[in-house]
Design a protein around this motif. Structure first.
Motif, PDB file in Angstrom:
ATOM      1  N   TYR A  34       0.848  -1.186   0.000  1.00  0.00           N
ATOM      2  CA  TYR A  34       0.000   0.000   0.000  1.00  0.00           C
ATOM      3  C   TYR A  34       0.885   1.238   0.000  1.00  0.00           C
ATOM      4  O   TYR A  34       2.011   1.206   0.476  1.00  0.00           O
ATOM      5  CB  TYR A  34      -0.944   0.019   1.209  1.00  0.00           C
ATOM      6  N   ARG A  35       0.383   2.314  -0.575  1.00  0.00           N
ATOM      7  CA  ARG A  35       1.123   3.569  -0.589  1.00  0.00           C
ATOM      8  C   ARG A  35       0.887   4.288   0.725  1.00  0.00           C
ATOM      9  O   ARG A  35      -0.243   4.514   1.140  1.00  0.00           O
ATOM     10  CB  ARG A  35       0.703   4.459  -1.738  1.00  0.00           C
ATOM     11  N   CYS A  36       1.963   4.664   1.386  1.00  0.00           N
ATOM     12  CA  CYS A  36       1.894   5.341   2.679  1.00  0.00           C
ATOM     13  C   CYS A  36       1.516   6.803   2.481  1.00  0.00           C
ATOM     14  O   CYS A  36       2.093   7.490   1.638  1.00  0.00           O
ATOM     15  CB  CYS A  36       3.238   5.229   3.383  1.00  0.00           C
ATOM     16  N   ASP A  37       0.563   7.267   3.270  1.00  0.00           N
ATOM     17  CA  ASP A  37       0.147   8.663   3.180  1.00  0.00           C
ATOM     18  C   ASP A  37       1.099   9.595   3.929  1.00  0.00           C
ATOM     19  O   ASP A  37       0.982  10.812   3.820  1.00  0.00           O
ATOM     20  CB  ASP A  37      -1.284   8.836   3.681  1.00  0.00           C
ATOM     21  N   ARG A  38       2.046   9.052   4.669  1.00  0.00           N
ATOM     22  CA  ARG A  38       3.028   9.866   5.380  1.00  0.00           C
ATOM     23  C   ARG A  38       4.262  10.144   4.527  1.00  0.00           C
ATOM     24  O   ARG A  38       4.674  11.271   4.346  1.00  0.00           O
ATOM     25  CB  ARG A  38       3.492   9.168   6.666  1.00  0.00           C
ATOM     26  N   CYS A  39       4.880   9.069   4.008  1.00  0.00           N
ATOM     27  CA  CYS A  39       6.155   9.219   3.304  1.00  0.00           C
ATOM     28  C   CYS A  39       6.039   9.088   1.787  1.00  0.00           C
ATOM     29  O   CYS A  39       6.969   9.414   1.065  1.00  0.00           O
ATOM     30  CB  CYS A  39       7.169   8.213   3.833  1.00  0.00           C
ATOM     31  N   GLY A  40       4.916   8.564   1.311  1.00  0.00           N
ATOM     32  CA  GLY A  40       4.720   8.409  -0.126  1.00  0.00           C
ATOM     33  C   GLY A  40       5.341   7.149  -0.701  1.00  0.00           C
ATOM     34  O   GLY A  40       5.161   6.850  -1.878  1.00  0.00           O
ATOM     35  N   ALA A  41       6.075   6.412   0.110  1.00  0.00           N
ATOM     36  CA  ALA A  41       6.680   5.157  -0.339  1.00  0.00           C
ATOM     37  C   ALA A  41       5.651   4.029  -0.200  1.00  0.00           C
ATOM     38  O   ALA A  41       4.532   4.243   0.256  1.00  0.00           O
ATOM     39  CB  ALA A  41       7.921   4.857   0.483  1.00  0.00           C
ATOM     40  N   TRP A  42       6.050   2.827  -0.564  1.00  0.00           N
ATOM     41  CA  TRP A  42       5.176   1.659  -0.447  1.00  0.00           C
ATOM     42  C   TRP A  42       5.616   0.822   0.737  1.00  0.00           C
ATOM     43  O   TRP A  42       6.811   0.608   0.957  1.00  0.00           O
ATOM     44  CB  TRP A  42       5.235   0.831  -1.723  1.00  0.00           C
ATOM     45  N   HIS A  43       4.659   0.360   1.536  1.00  0.00           N
ATOM     46  CA  HIS A  43       4.893  -0.540   2.667  1.00  0.00           C
ATOM     47  C   HIS A  43       4.070  -1.803   2.442  1.00  0.00           C
ATOM     48  O   HIS A  43       3.251  -1.863   1.526  1.00  0.00           O
ATOM     49  CB  HIS A  43       4.416   0.087   3.981  1.00  0.00           C
ATOM     50  N   LEU A  44       4.269  -2.790   3.323  1.00  0.00           N
ATOM     51  CA  LEU A  44       3.472  -4.015   3.292  1.00  0.00           C
ATOM     52  C   LEU A  44       2.590  -4.078   4.524  1.00  0.00           C
ATOM     53  O   LEU A  44       2.999  -3.665   5.601  1.00  0.00           O
ATOM     54  CB  LEU A  44       4.381  -5.246   3.264  1.00  0.00           C
ATOM     55  N   THR A  45       1.384  -4.602   4.354  1.00  0.00           N
ATOM     56  CA  THR A  45       0.473  -4.785   5.473  1.00  0.00           C
ATOM     57  C   THR A  45      -0.242  -6.119   5.346  1.00  0.00           C
ATOM     58  O   THR A  45      -0.444  -6.621   4.239  1.00  0.00           O
ATOM     59  CB  THR A  45      -0.565  -3.643   5.552  1.00  0.00           C
ATOM     60  N   SER A  46      -0.618  -6.672   6.490  1.00  0.00           N
ATOM     61  CA  SER A  46      -1.422  -7.890   6.500  1.00  0.00           C
ATOM     62  C   SER A  46      -2.875  -7.564   6.810  1.00  0.00           C
ATOM     63  O   SER A  46      -3.728  -8.445   6.776  1.00  0.00           O
ATOM     64  CB  SER A  46      -0.878  -8.882   7.539  1.00  0.00           C
ATOM     65  N   ARG A  47      -3.161  -6.307   7.107  1.00  0.00           N
ATOM     66  CA  ARG A  47      -4.526  -5.904   7.447  1.00  0.00           C
ATOM     67  C   ARG A  47      -5.406  -5.918   6.213  1.00  0.00           C
ATOM     68  O   ARG A  47      -5.007  -5.504   5.144  1.00  0.00           O
ATOM     69  CB  ARG A  47      -4.524  -4.509   8.060  1.00  0.00           C
ATOM     70  N   ARG A  48      -6.637  -6.391   6.387  1.00  0.00           N
ATOM     71  CA  ARG A  48      -7.590  -6.461   5.283  1.00  0.00           C
ATOM     72  C   ARG A  48      -8.820  -5.604   5.557  1.00  0.00           C
ATOM     73  O   ARG A  48      -9.447  -5.121   4.645  1.00  0.00           O
ATOM     74  CB  ARG A  48      -8.055  -7.902   5.058  1.00  0.00           C
TER      75      ARG A  48
END
Length: 62
Positions: A34-48
């Protein structure tokens, strides 16, 4: 829901979605980029819950 700055700082950052998806394939658990709204980079999440999952690209009609 906005990503907390503390959480953003602890997660791995990826330059683009493709790079994040390559890494997510190595996890046993289902994770998605997902694209982070803080840094603009992409992170991974397990949340659905509450997250939109992108639909696969529609194929062109033959």
């Amino acid at each position: 829901m906005r990503t907390r700055l503390r959480i953003c700082k602890t997660k791995m950052r990826f330059a683009d979605q493709a790079a994040a998806q390559v890494v997510s394939a190595h996890y046993d658990q289902l994770v998605r980029p997902y694209r982070c709204d803080r840094c603009g980079a992409w992170h991974l999440t397990s949340r659905r819950k509450g997250k939109r999952i992108a639909r696969p690209a529609a194929s062109a009609p033959e």
